[in-house]
Design an enzyme around this catalytic site. Structure first.
Site, PDB file in Angstrom:
ATOM      1  CD  GLU A   1      41.970  38.055  59.668  1.00 43.04           C
ATOM      2  OE1 GLU A   1      42.009  38.107  60.909  1.00 43.04           O
ATOM      3  OE2 GLU A   1      41.661  39.043  58.972  1.00 43.04           O
TER       4      GLU A   1
ATOM      5  CG  ASP B   1      38.475  39.661  66.690  1.00 47.64           C
ATOM      6  OD1 ASP B   1      37.409  40.251  67.022  1.00 47.64           O
ATOM      7  OD2 ASP B   1      39.441  40.266  66.191  1.00 47.64           O
TER       8      ASP B   1
ATOM      9  CE1 TYR C   1      38.694  36.850  63.696  1.00 49.68           C
ATOM     10  CE2 TYR C   1      40.762  35.750  63.157  1.00 49.68           C
ATOM     11  CZ  TYR C   1      39.986  36.890  63.208  1.00 49.68           C
ATOM     12  OH  TYR C   1      40.496  38.063  62.744  1.00 49.68           O
TER      13      TYR C   1
END
Ligand code: SF4
Length: 342
Positions: free
Chosen positions: A34, A135, A117
């Site tokens: 990520e 996102d 996030y």
């Protein structure tokens, strides 16, 4: 009527792309992928991720590595602050959390460098905790799905989008739902050519119903990137090349590059850099586009000059073996500069 999650699940099950970081989803691997995926294309991450986790297979291995090794493994991915933050975060996890990533988004956010996030992604994807995430892809899908007239980058826009995402994420398989929403944004609900006919949310989508899909999300116009003029020196001798390591607190902190000077225009930069070498020879120019800056770099080659005074952005300047360059953190721009001079 099926929920958004129920509409997305079968679509994602049949359409999800096979990506290396979607296998073996340990919390650590989700974290690394990520972080890499923020601001980097999936194709690039697909190339870098397997190498990175082979070199640093778990939090302990990453925490124990010298910062220079982590930057070297990140070389070419850009946004090197992410690598430094990931490394710092791994050290925190080992030092403060016994080497285990926690499952709750709140606990995850206490790790340096882990924002909302990333916390949402690790919690939902690796631990199955019901946690939302937003996102750029999710923001676009939600703005269109609900016909939201907000700027996703504004404070109010972010609050609205996180609340909407939170309302949608199901208790069952929240990670798959979050990934499906991101995948939809990446592959179907794309910025300039959404394929609404193929969209599993087409029947629910307010933007589509109102013909607004190309107008949403409303994005404030971006400021033009700043033009920066610089000149880099390439000095080679006996299989070695002169590189400088940038100060940790500077842009590209910790990265190595041919010593580079910045100035108000291209001629001034060239003049300054020519004083750092003997027998300077202007070679070629490189343009490199970053998010907020466009770099115009002229490259000068020459011999070493005793007593040269390098910009104070460098912690150290020394010759390194060209055959060992892969052991150093080197930016894509520095590679362009070195690549064009033999
Ligand atoms: S229907 Fe079109 S605009 Fe709406 S979410 Fe699907 S692809 Fe995006």
């Amino acid at each position: 009527m099926p929920t958004i999650a129920e509409r997305l699940a079968p679509w994602f099950a049949s359409r999800a792309r096979e990506l290396p970081f979607r296998k073996d989803r340990t919390p650590y691997r989700v974290w690394v992928s990520e972080v890499m995926l923020q601001q980097t294309r999936v194709a690039t991450v697909t190339e870098y991720f397997p190498r990175f986790v082979a070199r640093f297979p778990d939090v302990a291995a990453l925490a124990a590595a010298p910062a220079g090794d982590v930057l070297a493994a990140w070389s070419g991915l850009g946004y090197y602050r992410r690598a430094r933050a990931l490394h710092e975060g791994a050290r925190f996890v080992v030092r403060e959390l016994g080497g285990e990533l926690p499952a709750s988004p709140d606990a995850l956010r206490r790790i340096p460098g882990v924002g909302p996030y990333t916390a949402g992604a690790i919690a939902s994807v690796a631990f199955g905790v019901r946690a939302p995430l937003v996102d750029g892809n999710v923001a676009r899908v939600l703005c269109r799905l609900h016909a939201l007239d907000v700027d996703p980058a504004s404070g109010a826009g972010k609050r609205e989008l996180w609340a909407r995402a939170d309302a949608l994420v199901p208790a069952r398989a929240p990670g798959a739902f979050n990934e499906a929403l991101m995948e939809l944004g990446a592959t179907v609900c794309t910025p300039t050519s959404p394929r609404c006919d193929e969209c599993p949310l087409g029947a629910e989508c307010l933007a589509r119903r109102r013909g607004l899909e190309l107008e949403l999300p409303r994005v404030a116009p971006r400021r033009a990137p700043k033009r920066v003029f610089a000149s880099a020196i390439v000095v080679r001798q006996r299989g070695m090349v002169l590189l400088g390591r940038r100060r940790a607190d500077a842009l590209f902190g910790g990265m190595w590059e041919p010593p580079t000077v910045e100035a108000g225009d291209a001629d001034a930069a060239l003049e300054l850099s020519s004083r750092l070498v003997s027998r300077p020879r202007a070679r070629f120019a490189v343009t490199h586009v970053l998010t907020h800056r466009t770099m115009h770099v002229s490259v000068v080659s020459g011999g070493p000059r005793a007593g040269a005074s390098y910009p104070d952005v460098y912690e150290e300047v020394r010759f390194v073996r060209e055959a060992e360059l892969s052991r150093y953190g080197i930016s894509a721009l520095a590679k362009k500069v070195l690549g064009g001079t033999g």
